[in-house]
Design an enzyme around this catalytic site. Structure first.
Site, mmCIF file in Angstrom:
data_model
loop_
_atom_site.group_PDB
_atom_site.id
_atom_site.type_symbol
_atom_site.label_atom_id
_atom_site.label_comp_id
_atom_site.label_asym_id
_atom_site.label_seq_id
_atom_site.Cartn_x
_atom_site.Cartn_y
_atom_site.Cartn_z
ATOM 1 N N ASN A 63 0.826 -1.212 0.000
ATOM 2 C CA ASN A 63 0.000 0.000 0.000
ATOM 3 C C ASN A 63 0.860 1.262 0.000
ATOM 4 O O ASN A 63 1.915 1.316 0.635
ATOM 5 C CB ASN A 63 -0.995 0.013 1.175
ATOM 6 N N GLU A 107 0.354 5.288 0.653
ATOM 7 C CA GLU A 107 -0.591 6.302 1.147
ATOM 8 C C GLU A 107 -0.221 7.700 0.656
ATOM 9 O O GLU A 107 0.828 7.915 0.050
ATOM 10 C CB GLU A 107 -0.647 6.237 2.675
ATOM 11 N N CYS A 156 -4.178 0.687 -2.533
ATOM 12 C CA CYS A 156 -4.004 -0.556 -1.778
ATOM 13 C C CYS A 156 -2.928 -1.452 -2.411
ATOM 14 O O CYS A 156 -2.653 -1.363 -3.613
ATOM 15 C CB CYS A 156 -5.311 -1.349 -1.758
ATOM 16 N N GLU A 162 -3.077 -4.582 -3.145
ATOM 17 C CA GLU A 162 -3.593 -5.469 -4.197
ATOM 18 C C GLU A 162 -3.589 -4.781 -5.561
ATOM 19 O O GLU A 162 -3.238 -5.369 -6.576
ATOM 20 C CB GLU A 162 -5.035 -5.889 -3.878
ATOM 21 N N CYS A 181 -10.724 -2.997 -4.434
ATOM 22 C CA CYS A 181 -9.794 -4.022 -4.956
ATOM 23 C C CYS A 181 -10.553 -5.225 -5.499
ATOM 24 O O CYS A 181 -10.171 -5.809 -6.509
ATOM 25 C CB CYS A 181 -8.795 -4.431 -3.871
#
Ligand code: THU
Length: 136
Positions: A46, A48, A57, A59, A98
């Protein structure tokens, strides 16, 4: 490389991928390991952002890296997350966005491993999902 790795090995790769997380705001590091039909593994973590909503994210980082590399067939993804610097939580299921991204590129039986002993299929985690079959 056609020899598939085990769910456990894939999950351990997701755990390792957490190290690359940039998560100064939530302190939650997440790693993902995406297995292609040819046996290749793409990882992500991830990332941010101070404006919060641009956060991506783990994924999706793994998926978009794989897609950008020309991959189109996927078998499974493992996701591991929890407080940065601590072991992953027993379960860390992927967020709804996701799941939606997965539904663009994966079949209903795509396997989602979200803990050492937790797994499901995309159909189970996103029933009645909207996908390209609804666009004529
Ligand atoms: N996060 C992921 O990386 N994957 C998910 O499926 C759920 C949430 C990240 C986003 C954010 O950086 C942190 O976890 C806390 O929500």
């Amino acid at each position: 490389m056609n020899e598939m790795i085990s769910d456990r090995e894939l999950y351990l790769k997701a755990c390792e991928a957490r190290d690359a997380s940039y998560c100064p705001y939530s302190g939650i590091s997440v790693g993902a390991a995406l297995l292609t039909a040819s046996g290749k593994v793409y990882t992500g973590a991830n990332i941010e952002n101070s404006a919060f909503s641009p956060t991506v994210c783990a994924e999706r980082v793994a998926f978009f890296t794989a897609i950008h590399s020309g991959e189109r067939e996927f078998v499974a993804i493992a996701v591991a997350g929890g407080e940065r610097g601590k072991p992953a939580k027993p379960e860390f299921p992927p967020c709804g966005i996701c799941r939606q991204v997965m539904s663009e590129f994966c079949k209903k039986d795509f396997k989602i491993i979200f803990g050492m002993e937790a797994f499901s299929t995309l159909k189970e985690l996103l029933p009645h999902g909207f996908d390209k079959d609804f666009i004529v």
